[in-house]
Design a protein around this motif. Structure first.
Motif, PDB file in Angstrom:
ATOM      1  N   ASN A   1       0.865  -1.172   0.000  1.00  0.00           N
ATOM      2  CA  ASN A   1       0.000   0.000   0.000  1.00  0.00           C
ATOM      3  C   ASN A   1       0.908   1.231   0.000  1.00  0.00           C
ATOM      4  OD1 ASN A   1      -1.756   2.101   0.580  1.00  0.00           O
ATOM      5  ND2 ASN A   1      -2.922   0.922   2.101  1.00  0.00           N
ATOM      6  N   ALA A   2       0.946   1.945  -1.107  1.00  0.00           N
ATOM      7  CA  ALA A   2       1.840   3.101  -1.250  1.00  0.00           C
ATOM      8  C   ALA A   2       1.466   4.249  -0.315  1.00  0.00           C
ATOM      9  CB  ALA A   2       1.827   3.586  -2.698  1.00  0.00           C
ATOM     10  N   ASP A   3       0.264   4.228   0.243  1.00  0.00           N
ATOM     11  CA  ASP A   3      -0.176   5.300   1.138  1.00  0.00           C
ATOM     12  C   ASP A   3       0.321   5.128   2.573  1.00  0.00           C
ATOM     13  OD1 ASP A   3      -1.546   6.463  -0.973  1.00  0.00           O
ATOM     14  OD2 ASP A   3      -3.415   5.410  -0.502  1.00  0.00           O
ATOM     15  N   ILE A   4       0.940   3.993   2.857  1.00  0.00           N
ATOM     16  CA  ILE A   4       1.399   3.733   4.226  1.00  0.00           C
ATOM     17  C   ILE A   4       2.922   3.648   4.248  1.00  0.00           C
ATOM     18  CG2 ILE A   4       1.357   2.097   6.142  1.00  0.00           C
ATOM     19  CD1 ILE A   4      -1.500   1.426   5.323  1.00  0.00           C
ATOM     20  N   ASP A   5       3.526   4.442   5.119  1.00  0.00           N
ATOM     21  CA  ASP A   5       4.978   4.463   5.280  1.00  0.00           C
ATOM     22  C   ASP A   5       5.376   3.416   6.312  1.00  0.00           C
ATOM     23  OD1 ASP A   5       7.657   5.053   5.424  1.00  0.00           O
ATOM     24  OD2 ASP A   5       7.391   6.932   6.530  1.00  0.00           O
ATOM     25  N   THR A   6       6.129   2.427   5.891  1.00  0.00           N
ATOM     26  CA  THR A   6       6.551   1.346   6.789  1.00  0.00           C
ATOM     27  C   THR A   6       7.996   1.499   7.257  1.00  0.00           C
ATOM     28  OG1 THR A   6       7.226  -0.018   4.914  1.00  0.00           O
ATOM     29  CG2 THR A   6       4.953  -0.271   5.671  1.00  0.00           C
ATOM     30  N   MET A   7       8.653   2.554   6.836  1.00  0.00           N
ATOM     31  CA  MET A   7      10.084   2.715   7.128  1.00  0.00           C
ATOM     32  C   MET A   7      10.390   2.891   8.620  1.00  0.00           C
ATOM     33  SD  MET A   7      11.401   2.204   4.257  1.00  0.00           S
ATOM     34  CE  MET A   7      13.108   2.645   4.522  1.00  0.00           C
ATOM     35  N   ASN A   8       9.477   3.407   9.406  1.00  0.00           N
ATOM     36  CA  ASN A   8       9.742   3.655  10.824  1.00  0.00           C
ATOM     37  C   ASN A   8       9.185   2.570  11.740  1.00  0.00           C
ATOM     38  OD1 ASN A   8      11.143   6.098  10.369  1.00  0.00           O
ATOM     39  ND2 ASN A   8       9.178   7.124  10.041  1.00  0.00           N
ATOM     40  N   TYR A   9       8.749   1.468  11.167  1.00  0.00           N
ATOM     41  CA  TYR A   9       8.245   0.370  11.995  1.00  0.00           C
ATOM     42  C   TYR A   9       9.368  -0.207  12.848  1.00  0.00           C
ATOM     43  CZ  TYR A   9       3.813  -0.109   9.374  1.00  0.00           C
ATOM     44  OH  TYR A   9       2.579   0.081   8.811  1.00  0.00           O
TER      45      TYR A   9
ATOM     46  N   PRO B   1      -1.354  -6.055  20.435  1.00  0.00           N
ATOM     47  CA  PRO B   1      -1.422  -5.501  19.084  1.00  0.00           C
ATOM     48  C   PRO B   1      -1.618  -3.981  19.052  1.00  0.00           C
ATOM     49  CG  PRO B   1      -2.843  -7.426  19.264  1.00  0.00           C
ATOM     50  CD  PRO B   1      -2.350  -7.112  20.643  1.00  0.00           C
ATOM     51  N   GLU B   2      -2.280  -3.435  20.058  1.00  0.00           N
ATOM     52  CA  GLU B   2      -2.519  -1.987  20.087  1.00  0.00           C
ATOM     53  C   GLU B   2      -1.232  -1.196  20.342  1.00  0.00           C
ATOM     54  OE1 GLU B   2      -5.324  -0.422  19.268  1.00  0.00           O
ATOM     55  OE2 GLU B   2      -6.262  -2.372  18.889  1.00  0.00           O
ATOM     56  N   GLU B   3      -0.229  -1.855  20.897  1.00  0.00           N
ATOM     57  CA  GLU B   3       1.051  -1.202  21.194  1.00  0.00           C
ATOM     58  C   GLU B   3       2.076  -1.368  20.071  1.00  0.00           C
ATOM     59  OE1 GLU B   3       1.560   0.724  23.924  1.00  0.00           O
ATOM     60  OE2 GLU B   3      -0.570   0.341  24.344  1.00  0.00           O
ATOM     61  N   ALA B   4       1.754  -2.171  19.083  1.00  0.00           N
ATOM     62  CA  ALA B   4       2.697  -2.456  17.999  1.00  0.00           C
ATOM     63  C   ALA B   4       2.572  -1.421  16.875  1.00  0.00           C
ATOM     64  CB  ALA B   4       2.423  -3.845  17.436  1.00  0.00           C
ATOM     65  N   ASP B   5       3.621  -1.317  16.072  1.00  0.00           N
ATOM     66  CA  ASP B   5       3.563  -0.471  14.874  1.00  0.00           C
ATOM     67  C   ASP B   5       2.773  -1.165  13.771  1.00  0.00           C
ATOM     68  OD1 ASP B   5       5.198   1.602  15.936  1.00  0.00           O
ATOM     69  OD2 ASP B   5       6.985   0.398  15.499  1.00  0.00           O
ATOM     70  N   PHE B   6       2.927  -2.499  13.696  1.00  0.00           N
ATOM     71  CA  PHE B   6       2.174  -3.256  12.694  1.00  0.00           C
ATOM     72  C   PHE B   6       1.811  -4.625  13.242  1.00  0.00           C
ATOM     73  CE2 PHE B   6       6.616  -4.333  11.847  1.00  0.00           C
ATOM     74  CZ  PHE B   6       6.614  -5.670  11.475  1.00  0.00           C
ATOM     75  N   THR B   7       0.770  -5.207  12.667  1.00  0.00           N
ATOM     76  CA  THR B   7       0.358  -6.554  13.035  1.00  0.00           C
ATOM     77  C   THR B   7       0.496  -7.453  11.815  1.00  0.00           C
ATOM     78  OG1 THR B   7      -1.961  -6.058  12.540  1.00  0.00           O
ATOM     79  CG2 THR B   7      -1.251  -5.816  14.840  1.00  0.00           C
TER      80      THR B   7
ATOM     81  N   GLN C   1      -5.212  -0.117   8.325  1.00  0.00           N
ATOM     82  CA  GLN C   1      -5.257  -0.445   6.896  1.00  0.00           C
ATOM     83  C   GLN C   1      -4.233  -1.528   6.564  1.00  0.00           C
ATOM     84  OE1 GLN C   1      -7.307   0.961   4.430  1.00  0.00           O
ATOM     85  NE2 GLN C   1      -8.344   1.716   6.263  1.00  0.00           N
ATOM     86  N   PRO C   2      -4.510  -2.313   5.539  1.00  0.00           N
ATOM     87  CA  PRO C   2      -3.479  -3.255   5.091  1.00  0.00           C
ATOM     88  C   PRO C   2      -2.292  -2.478   4.520  1.00  0.00           C
ATOM     89  CG  PRO C   2      -5.370  -3.296   3.605  1.00  0.00           C
ATOM     90  CD  PRO C   2      -5.730  -2.406   4.749  1.00  0.00           C
ATOM     91  N   ALA C   3      -1.093  -2.873   4.908  1.00  0.00           N
ATOM     92  CA  ALA C   3       0.107  -2.169   4.461  1.00  0.00           C
ATOM     93  C   ALA C   3       0.899  -2.966   3.429  1.00  0.00           C
ATOM     94  CB  ALA C   3       1.001  -1.848   5.661  1.00  0.00           C
ATOM     95  N   TRP C   4       0.847  -4.300   3.550  1.00  0.00           N
ATOM     96  CA  TRP C   4       1.713  -5.123   2.703  1.00  0.00           C
ATOM     97  C   TRP C   4       1.159  -6.536   2.633  1.00  0.00           C
ATOM     98  CZ3 TRP C   4       4.978  -9.386   3.361  1.00  0.00           C
ATOM     99  CH2 TRP C   4       6.013  -9.535   2.439  1.00  0.00           C
ATOM    100  N   HIS C   5       1.323  -7.169   1.486  1.00  0.00           N
ATOM    101  CA  HIS C   5       0.904  -8.557   1.277  1.00  0.00           C
ATOM    102  C   HIS C   5       2.016  -9.250   0.493  1.00  0.00           C
ATOM    103  CE1 HIS C   5      -1.780 -11.943   0.393  1.00  0.00           C
ATOM    104  NE2 HIS C   5      -1.339 -11.883  -0.846  1.00  0.00           N
ATOM    105  N   GLY C   6       2.631 -10.254   1.091  1.00  0.00           N
ATOM    106  CA  GLY C   6       3.685 -11.012   0.415  1.00  0.00           C
ATOM    107  C   GLY C   6       3.277 -12.466   0.303  1.00  0.00           C
ATOM    108  N   TRP C   7       3.689 -13.120  -0.782  1.00  0.00           N
ATOM    109  CA  TRP C   7       3.297 -14.506  -0.962  1.00  0.00           C
ATOM    110  C   TRP C   7       4.369 -15.290  -1.705  1.00  0.00           C
ATOM    111  CZ3 TRP C   7       1.419 -10.485  -3.780  1.00  0.00           C
ATOM    112  CH2 TRP C   7       1.544 -10.551  -5.163  1.00  0.00           C
ATOM    113  N   ALA C   8       4.270 -16.607  -1.532  1.00  0.00           N
ATOM    114  CA  ALA C   8       5.161 -17.525  -2.233  1.00  0.00           C
ATOM    115  C   ALA C   8       4.366 -18.756  -2.628  1.00  0.00           C
ATOM    116  CB  ALA C   8       6.332 -17.934  -1.345  1.00  0.00           C
TER     117      ALA C   8
END
Length: 192
Positions: free
Chosen positions: A31-39, A84-90, A157-164
């Protein structure tokens, strides 16, 4: 040894190596609208960890996947927290498998040396009537899939989806822990 022979040996070796490796196909969407760099911290989205377990999902395998995912994120420098409420991401994940069939069909003379010779022309010469049979091979295999989802806690919001996806070999089923760690590591490596 001539250069031609050396090149042929190298080419055959590379082809055989390519056939022998069974690498996972890995990709992601973010999701380009969410910055994950500071997680810095993460938690599981739900207590169950897996989003929707298949009905026949082995509970021992689930523990292996849970641990592999946690360890992959910790290895990237993120800290696991319980709330989960204290985390940057779940995070959460899904797994599945599908039996597949691959059918290959070749001219009957394909395996006799590049298709040239008596069999290729039906024994009637170049301009004669050509009747070519085919050889068909059928292979059954199982393809496994793992998807990991990351949600931004602040925006919900969903930030990222990775799959294999990976064709499962007998080694994968005999030593599932190794295969799971490898595939999870490849997926998590895509996250930034």
């Amino acid at each position: 040894m001539s250069q031609v022979k050396t090149l042929m040996i190298i080419a055959i070796s590379l082809i055989m190596l390519g056939c022998a490796t069974n690498q996972a196909k890995v990709s992601f969407d973010r999701n380009a609208d969410i910055d994950t760099m500071n997680y810095k911290t993460f938690a599981w989205l739900t207590e169950a960890k897996i989003m929707a377990p298949p009905a026949d999902f082995n509970p021992v395998m689930k523990v292996r996947v849970d641990e592999a995912i946690e360890q992959a994120f910790i290895a990237k420098g993120y800290q696991l927290v319980t709330d989960p409420e204290e985390a940057d991401f779940t995070i959460s994940y899904t797994v599945g498998s599908r039996d597949k069939i691959k059918v290959n069909s070749y001219p009957a003379t394909y395996n006799t040396g590049f298709g040239w010779g008596r069999g290729y022309y039906g024994g009637r010469g170049y301009y004669g009537s050509v009747h070519m049979g085919t050889e068909t091979s059928v292979r059954q295999y199982t393809e496994g899939k793992l998807a990991i989802d990351i949600y931004d806690v602040k925006s919900r919001q969903p930030a990222w989806h990775g799959w294999a996806t990976k064709r499962l070999s007998s080694n994968d089923t005999e030593q599932p822990g190794t295969a799971i760690k490898e595939v999870v590591g490849q997926v998590v490596a895509q996250f930034y």
